[in-house]
Enzyme design. Structure first.
Site, PDB file in Angstrom:
ATOM      1  N   LYS A 177       0.844  -1.163  -0.028  1.00  0.00           N
ATOM      2  CA  LYS A 177       0.020  -0.118   0.087  1.00  0.00           C
ATOM      3  C   LYS A 177       0.791   1.215   0.140  1.00  0.00           C
ATOM      4  O   LYS A 177       1.479   1.637   1.008  1.00  0.00           O
ATOM      5  CB  LYS A 177      -0.853   0.117   1.142  1.00  0.00           C
ATOM      6  N   GLU A 252      10.424   1.434  10.160  1.00  0.00           N
ATOM      7  CA  GLU A 252      11.218   2.385   9.881  1.00  0.00           C
ATOM      8  C   GLU A 252      10.562   3.846  10.040  1.00  0.00           C
ATOM      9  O   GLU A 252       9.832   4.128   9.281  1.00  0.00           O
ATOM     10  CB  GLU A 252      11.816   2.084   8.378  1.00  0.00           C
ATOM     11  N   CYS A 291      14.057  11.071   6.146  1.00  0.00           N
ATOM     12  CA  CYS A 291      13.951  10.413   7.388  1.00  0.00           C
ATOM     13  C   CYS A 291      15.369  10.718   8.062  1.00  0.00           C
ATOM     14  O   CYS A 291      15.481  10.647   9.194  1.00  0.00           O
ATOM     15  CB  CYS A 291      13.429   8.909   7.577  1.00  0.00           C
ATOM     16  N   GLU A 394      10.217  15.063  14.705  1.00  0.00           N
ATOM     17  CA  GLU A 394      10.526  15.029  13.081  1.00  0.00           C
ATOM     18  C   GLU A 394       9.746  15.968  12.796  1.00  0.00           C
ATOM     19  O   GLU A 394       8.307  15.959  12.651  1.00  0.00           O
ATOM     20  CB  GLU A 394      10.350  13.803  12.593  1.00  0.00           C
TER      21      GLU A 394
HETATM   22  P1  NDP Z   1       2.311   8.404   7.857  1.00  0.00           P
HETATM   23  O1  NDP Z   1       3.256   7.317   9.034  1.00  0.00           O
HETATM   24  O2  NDP Z   1       0.979   8.495   8.055  1.00  0.00           O
HETATM   25  O3  NDP Z   1       2.215   7.540   6.523  1.00  0.00           O
HETATM   26  C1  NDP Z   1       3.072   6.532   6.224  1.00  0.00           C
HETATM   27  C2  NDP Z   1       2.363   5.380   5.557  1.00  0.00           C
HETATM   28  O4  NDP Z   1       1.603   4.719   6.502  1.00  0.00           O
HETATM   29  C3  NDP Z   1       1.307   5.883   4.520  1.00  0.00           C
HETATM   30  O5  NDP Z   1       1.039   4.705   3.387  1.00  0.00           O
HETATM   31  C4  NDP Z   1       0.033   6.094   5.292  1.00  0.00           C
HETATM   32  O6  NDP Z   1      -1.020   5.975   4.495  1.00  0.00           O
HETATM   33  C5  NDP Z   1      -0.046   4.792   6.260  1.00  0.00           C
HETATM   34  N1  NDP Z   1      -0.777   4.961   7.516  1.00  0.00           N
HETATM   35  C6  NDP Z   1      -1.250   5.841   8.005  1.00  0.00           C
HETATM   36  N2  NDP Z   1      -2.180   5.489   9.113  1.00  0.00           N
HETATM   37  C7  NDP Z   1      -1.695   4.193   9.018  1.00  0.00           C
HETATM   38  C8  NDP Z   1      -2.387   3.207   9.929  1.00  0.00           C
HETATM   39  N3  NDP Z   1      -3.425   3.445  10.906  1.00  0.00           N
HETATM   40  N4  NDP Z   1      -2.225   1.947   9.671  1.00  0.00           N
HETATM   41  C9  NDP Z   1      -1.397   1.634   8.692  1.00  0.00           C
HETATM   42  N5  NDP Z   1      -0.864   2.333   7.922  1.00  0.00           N
HETATM   43  C10 NDP Z   1      -1.193   3.769   8.085  1.00  0.00           C
HETATM   44  O7  NDP Z   1       3.003   9.516   7.502  1.00  0.00           O
HETATM   45  P2  NDP Z   1       2.372  11.033   7.325  1.00  0.00           P
HETATM   46  O8  NDP Z   1       2.367  10.941   5.721  1.00  0.00           O
HETATM   47  O9  NDP Z   1       1.125  11.332   7.890  1.00  0.00           O
HETATM   48  O10 NDP Z   1       3.446  11.698   7.799  1.00  0.00           O
HETATM   49  C11 NDP Z   1       3.459  12.067   9.169  1.00  0.00           C
HETATM   50  C12 NDP Z   1       5.016  12.138   9.417  1.00  0.00           C
HETATM   51  O11 NDP Z   1       5.577  11.012   9.518  1.00  0.00           O
HETATM   52  C13 NDP Z   1       5.874  13.012   8.696  1.00  0.00           C
HETATM   53  O12 NDP Z   1       5.455  14.452   8.988  1.00  0.00           O
HETATM   54  C14 NDP Z   1       7.233  12.631   9.140  1.00  0.00           C
HETATM   55  O13 NDP Z   1       7.537  13.215  10.292  1.00  0.00           O
HETATM   56  C15 NDP Z   1       7.025  11.361   9.305  1.00  0.00           C
HETATM   57  N6  NDP Z   1       7.530  10.310   8.062  1.00  0.00           N
HETATM   58  C16 NDP Z   1       8.455   9.810   8.165  1.00  0.00           C
HETATM   59  C17 NDP Z   1       9.030   8.987   7.139  1.00  0.00           C
HETATM   60  C18 NDP Z   1      10.108   8.307   7.211  1.00  0.00           C
HETATM   61  O14 NDP Z   1      10.610   7.754   6.256  1.00  0.00           O
HETATM   62  N7  NDP Z   1      10.525   7.966   8.374  1.00  0.00           N
HETATM   63  C19 NDP Z   1       8.230   8.943   5.700  1.00  0.00           C
HETATM   64  C20 NDP Z   1       6.953   9.653   5.949  1.00  0.00           C
HETATM   65  C21 NDP Z   1       6.779  10.376   6.907  1.00  0.00           C
HETATM   66  P3  NDP Z   1      -1.437   7.082   3.584  1.00  0.00           P
HETATM   67  O15 NDP Z   1      -0.512   8.173   3.450  1.00  0.00           O
HETATM   68  O16 NDP Z   1      -2.351   6.493   2.538  1.00  0.00           O
HETATM   69  O17 NDP Z   1      -2.757   7.736   4.562  1.00  0.00           O
END
Ligand code: NDP
Length: 500
Positions: A177, A252, A291, A394
């Site tokens: 996903k 991660e 990240c 972050e």
């Molecule tokens: P999320 O952690 O929400 O998103 C990452 C993935 O998880 C997306 O595919 C998202 O789906 C999915 N997701 C969201 N909620 C759930 C859930 N309850 N169960 C399973 N999967 C879920 O990141 P955001 O896009 O909201 O960003 C939030 C913060 O996370 C950022 O500001 C940043 O700080 C951090 N982040 C860190 C990353 C890294 O590489 N470590 C990468 C991206 C974000 P969908 O987006 O389709 O809703």
């Protein structure tokens, strides 16, 4: 409007069972870039069922290592064939520059080739000395089963590939996903996997939002492993949802990464220029949405004023714009939500006493094209400390905070003062100090006199709340395998533990 077919289940592209679809926006102008299917629980269940059947009854887990490696190599070749098209998609979808998109395609090509080589060069098992010539004892590695993969919006192609390549190399089936914000390159990658000959049902894609699609994958009883990359809040939910069925979990979750600069690294003009240049790169590449971004500059007090002044001068000159425009150095933030979050962190930091050295606002509409995009000026905040949310959390925006130290112990204490532990760097010309400090940093990757490089052969992941498990390297493959000990007694006889 015709139904959009971005869901891939059991070898067929299809729309969402509900017919729902979603607009994917171009962050450079906030206009519609594409439409994708908005999957739900029914689509997710169908994808998991296909992956389950393919694992339990299909050929993939039982193909030879050579066949699996050959498929990964074909995917690598196809990625290179489509390099320009994928880089463009990634640039339009995420906002990153076209050149960064090309680098991503090359990096994932290397990852597919690396995992192909890794499995080809293995012995296939580990013979263990059981202490008796009458025993043959061997540890073999088997695929885990059905793997659910949930990926974020900042490096969609790369994060998907770091999971898919080792999972397939190990003989698993999967459902992925991608982020709802940036699903396009994952759809392209799935098309390449099909073209390379991946059997129907082995790889499945469900486009849709975190809840319900990601949440359903995490809790699904027929999923054996969930590998998640994203934020701490969602990662925690994934772990909770996975607990009920005791599935394997790999997380991660990002970091709050220190970039430690000692004065000796700046003693020459060349050293100073390099350290400033790399601090800029560490913090602002991809507008800080990385990240491992070096978002915390931790600098020795004697060079702080000169270093920060030069850093701010260069940060102000970073050319913002649409990532596909020639000469643009930084694209927009990925979404309106990410822009608003950046604005909130800067406002909070200023209220808490940070001093603004540059940025701190959206660029003037006259300075930027297209003016409707989610742009934010690279921002340097001085006089920061560990009590500020901008230092602890972050931000995933173009924000660099500055903290100062006087001694080596203080530098190490500051660098480790985070609940995360993904990556960090130390800049010094003192070889002993470099190794000493690198050894004391509680982070999964430590760079000495560099920032950001990673290698497919070297593990990537973090200490503390940066996650669980590792991607890349041999450990990145082992995430997707179960070790099994097979103990064969070549001369069975009674043990007579009980009298009988
Ligand atoms: P999320 O952690 O929400 O998103 C990452 C993935 O998880 C997306 O595919 C998202 O789906 C999915 N997701 C969201 N909620 C759930 C859930 N309850 N169960 C399973 N999967 C879920 O990141 P955001 O896009 O909201 O960003 C939030 C913060 O996370 C950022 O500001 C940043 O700080 C951090 N982040 C860190 C990353 C890294 O590489 N470590 C990468 C991206 C974000 P969908 O987006 O389709 O809703």
């Amino acid at each position: 409007m015709s139904a959009v077919e971005t869901i891939h289940v059991n070898g067929a592209w299809q729309p969402a069972a509900s017919g729902a679809q979603r607009e994917v926006l171009d962050p450079a102008d906030a206009k519609t870039l594409a439409l994708v299917a908005e999957g739900g629980v029914a689509d997710t269940d169908a994808a998991v069922a296909a992956a389950r059947r393919s694992f339990d009854e299909g050929t993939w887990p039982r193909t030879t290592v050579a066949e699996r490696a050959a498929l990964l190599r074909r995917v690598a070749d196809l990625l290179q064939r489509d390099r320009e098209a994928i880089a463009l998609t990634e640039s339009r979808d995420t906002g990153k520059t076209l050149e960064e998109g090309r680098v991503d395609v090359d990096d994932v090509t290397n990852a597919f080739r690396y995992f192909a080589d890794l499995v080809m060069n293995e012995s296939g098992g580990r013979v263990v000395d059981a202490g008796s010539p009458d025993v043959h004892s061997v540890v073999v590695y088997e695929p885990v089963g059905v793997c659910a993969m949930i990926t974020p919006w900042n490096y969609p192609l790369l994060q998907a590939s770091w999971k898919i390549a080792p999972a397939l190399a190990a003989g698993n089936t999967f459902v992925i996903k991608p982020s709802e914000v940036t699903p396009l390159s994952t759809v392209h990658l799935m098309k390449l996997l099909v073209e390379a000959g991946l059997p129907a049902g082995v790889g499945n894609v469900v486009t849709g939002s975190g809840d319900p699609v990601g949440a359903r994958l995490a809790e699904h009883p027929d999923v054996d492993l969930v590998s998640f990359t994203g934020g701490l809040a969602s990662g925690t939910k994934v772990m909770e949802a996975a607990a009920a069925s005791v599935k394997k979990v790999a997380l991660e979750l990002g970091g709050k990464n220190p970039n430690v600069v000692f004065a000796d690294a700046c003693a020459t003009e060349e050293g100073f220029d390099t350290a400033v240049d790399q601090a800029l790169n560490a913090a602002f590449i991809h507008s800080g949405q990385v990240c491992s971004a070096g978002a915390r500059l931790i600098i020795e007090d004697s060079v702080r004023d000169r270093f920060v002044a030069e850093l701010a001068r260069r940060a102000e000159r970073i050319k913002l714009g649409r990532g596909t425009e020639p000469g643009v150095e930084c694209g927009p933030l990925v979404s309106a939500a990410q822009l608003a979050k950046t604005e909130r962190y800067v406002a909070a930091a200023l209220a808490e006493g940070a001093s603004l050295r540059c940025g701190g606002s959206r660029p003037e509409p006259s300075q930027i094209r297209p003016a409707t995009g989610y742009f934010y000026s690279p921002t340097v905040l001085d006089h920061c400390h560990g009590e500020m949310s901008v230092v602890r959390e972050e931000t995933f925006g173009p924000i660099l905070t500055v903290e100062t130290f006087h001694t080596e112990d203080e530098a190490v204490a500051l660098a480790n003062d985070t609940e995360y532990g993904l990556a960090g760097a130390v800049w010094t010309t003192d070889a002993g100090r470099a190794r000493r400090v690198a050894g004391r940093l509680r982070h999964g990757t430590v760079w000495i006199n560099d920032y950001h490089p990673y290698l497919p052969q070297a593990e990537w992941g973090g200490f503390g709340k940066s996650g669980i498990g590792r991607e890349l390297g041999p450990s990145g493959l082992n995430e997707y395998r179960e070790p099994k000990h097979i103990y064969q007694n070549l001369a069975p006889r009674p043990v007579r533990w009980f009298g009988g």
